[in-house]
Structure formats: structure tokens, C-alpha cells
Motif scaffolding. Structure first.
Motif, mmCIF file in Angstrom:
data_model
loop_
_atom_site.group_PDB
_atom_site.id
_atom_site.type_symbol
_atom_site.label_atom_id
_atom_site.label_comp_id
_atom_site.label_asym_id
_atom_site.label_seq_id
_atom_site.Cartn_x
_atom_site.Cartn_y
_atom_site.Cartn_z
ATOM 1 N N VAL A 67 0.949 -1.180 0.029
ATOM 2 C CA VAL A 67 -0.019 -0.212 -0.131
ATOM 3 C C VAL A 67 1.073 1.191 0.105
ATOM 4 O O VAL A 67 1.754 1.105 0.490
ATOM 5 C CB VAL A 67 -1.221 0.198 1.230
ATOM 6 N N PRO A 68 0.648 2.333 -0.788
ATOM 7 C CA PRO A 68 1.397 3.518 -0.638
ATOM 8 C C PRO A 68 1.164 4.165 0.459
ATOM 9 O O PRO A 68 0.797 4.221 1.796
ATOM 10 C CB PRO A 68 0.095 4.754 -1.390
ATOM 11 N N GLU A 69 2.600 4.484 0.997
ATOM 12 C CA GLU A 69 3.315 4.917 2.484
ATOM 13 C C GLU A 69 3.900 5.975 2.582
ATOM 14 O O GLU A 69 4.187 6.335 1.702
ATOM 15 C CB GLU A 69 4.229 3.725 3.036
ATOM 16 N N PHE A 70 4.277 6.542 3.639
ATOM 17 C CA PHE A 70 4.702 7.761 3.902
ATOM 18 C C PHE A 70 4.700 7.945 5.484
ATOM 19 O O PHE A 70 4.604 7.371 6.372
ATOM 20 C CB PHE A 70 4.091 9.373 3.054
ATOM 21 N N VAL A 71 6.378 8.756 5.531
ATOM 22 C CA VAL A 71 6.768 9.651 7.048
ATOM 23 C C VAL A 71 6.083 10.793 6.756
ATOM 24 O O VAL A 71 6.610 11.599 6.269
ATOM 25 C CB VAL A 71 7.653 9.130 7.048
ATOM 26 N N ASN A 72 5.915 10.968 8.014
ATOM 27 C CA ASN A 72 5.481 12.200 8.714
ATOM 28 C C ASN A 72 5.379 12.493 9.594
ATOM 29 O O ASN A 72 4.870 12.977 11.241
ATOM 30 C CB ASN A 72 3.496 12.059 8.790
ATOM 31 N N PRO A 73 6.754 12.894 9.885
ATOM 32 C CA PRO A 73 7.392 13.426 11.288
ATOM 33 C C PRO A 73 6.906 14.723 11.946
ATOM 34 O O PRO A 73 6.038 16.013 10.720
ATOM 35 C CB PRO A 73 8.654 13.999 10.696
ATOM 36 N N LYS A 74 6.959 14.835 13.002
ATOM 37 C CA LYS A 74 6.633 15.731 13.421
ATOM 38 C C LYS A 74 7.579 17.174 13.927
ATOM 39 O O LYS A 74 8.701 15.863 15.081
ATOM 40 C CB LYS A 74 5.844 15.533 14.358
ATOM 41 N N TYR A 75 7.374 17.803 13.811
ATOM 42 C CA TYR A 75 9.276 18.494 14.579
ATOM 43 C C TYR A 75 9.481 19.424 15.559
ATOM 44 O O TYR A 75 7.745 19.914 15.741
ATOM 45 C CB TYR A 75 9.557 19.703 13.260
ATOM 46 N N ALA A 76 9.939 18.952 16.644
ATOM 47 C CA ALA A 76 9.689 20.122 17.205
ATOM 48 C C ALA A 76 10.649 22.128 17.149
ATOM 49 O O ALA A 76 9.978 22.550 17.661
ATOM 50 C CB ALA A 76 10.769 19.316 18.898
ATOM 51 N N ASP A 77 10.842 21.889 16.879
ATOM 52 C CA ASP A 77 11.464 23.198 16.139
ATOM 53 C C ASP A 77 11.778 23.984 15.191
ATOM 54 O O ASP A 77 10.928 22.886 13.549
ATOM 55 C CB ASP A 77 13.220 23.216 16.326
ATOM 56 N N LYS A 78 11.464 25.136 14.083
ATOM 57 C CA LYS A 78 11.391 25.971 13.040
ATOM 58 C C LYS A 78 11.822 25.162 12.536
ATOM 59 O O LYS A 78 12.601 25.303 11.068
ATOM 60 C CB LYS A 78 11.084 26.879 13.083
ATOM 61 N N ALA A 79 13.847 24.139 12.608
ATOM 62 C CA ALA A 79 15.256 24.027 11.584
ATOM 63 C C ALA A 79 14.141 22.520 11.463
ATOM 64 O O ALA A 79 15.110 22.722 10.418
ATOM 65 C CB ALA A 79 16.154 24.519 12.025
ATOM 66 N N ARG A 80 13.332 22.282 12.281
ATOM 67 C CA ARG A 80 13.272 21.077 11.699
ATOM 68 C C ARG A 80 14.527 19.418 11.831
ATOM 69 O O ARG A 80 14.765 19.074 10.626
ATOM 70 C CB ARG A 80 12.887 20.902 10.002
#
Length: 98
Positions: A67-80
Motif C-alpha cells: 500500500v502507498p506509505e509515507f513518513v510524516n515527521p512532527k518536528y519540535a523546532d522551526k529548523a526541522r
């Protein structure tokens, strides 16, 4: 997300999940309040998955279970540069009927 009836350019219709962040673009400025009733014309989401299991099984058999997948990171800082939480692999429900 929201289950929505979408019409393709060729006229065929697809009922599909649309992610919450994509709903405004799909609605294209349509009002979200029915003046006569005071309620939204778009019912709430029960957050459940409803599929035809035979069709889903056939789709998985055809794709070999991929199935199509992706990684969806949640960053803690604006600089990612720092993750806020562990990142997970996700699949989007709207990809199921495609």
C-alpha cells in the motif's frame, strides 16, 4: 478526515476519505453553515473505517499486499532538526479505492 463524494473530470463518482487539511480546497469556498438550520451541512466523522472486505482483499492480492506509505515527521523546532516524537509510517485512507 471526512468521507466525501468526489466527481472526476470524466463524470465518474468516488466516495473517498479526504484528509482534514485538504477539505477546504475540496469545498472551494462552499459555506460550512446552513443558515436555515444553524448546523453544518457536513456531518461529523465517526473515525471508523468501512470497506468492502472482498474488494479490499482483491486489491491487496493484486498489489501483493503493498500500500502507498509515507513518513510524516512532527518536528519540535522551526529548523526541522529535532523530532517532537518518534516518526511512524502512515497510509492515507483515500488511497485505498484508487
Amino acid at each position: 478526515g471526512a468521507l466525501m463524494q468526489l466527481r472526476r473530470p470524466d463524470g465518474t463518482v468516488l466516495v473517498n476519505n479526504v484528509e482534514y487539511n485538504e477539505v477546504p480546497g475540496v469545498l472551494r469556498g462552499q459555506p460550512d453553515l446552513d443558515e436555515a438550520t444553524g448546523y453544518s451541512p457536513y456531518p461529523g466523522n465517526t473515525n471508523q473505517i468501512v470497506l468492502s472486505l472482498p474488494q479490499y482483499a482483491a486489491a491487496l492480492a493484486h498489489s501483493g499486499g503493498r500500500v502507498p506509505e509515507f513518513v510524516n515527521p512532527k518536528y519540535a523546532d522551526k529548523a526541522r532538526g529535532v523530532l517532537a516524537a518518534p516518526t511512524r509510517i502512515e497510509s492515507m485512507l483515500q488511497d485505498i479505492p484508487r
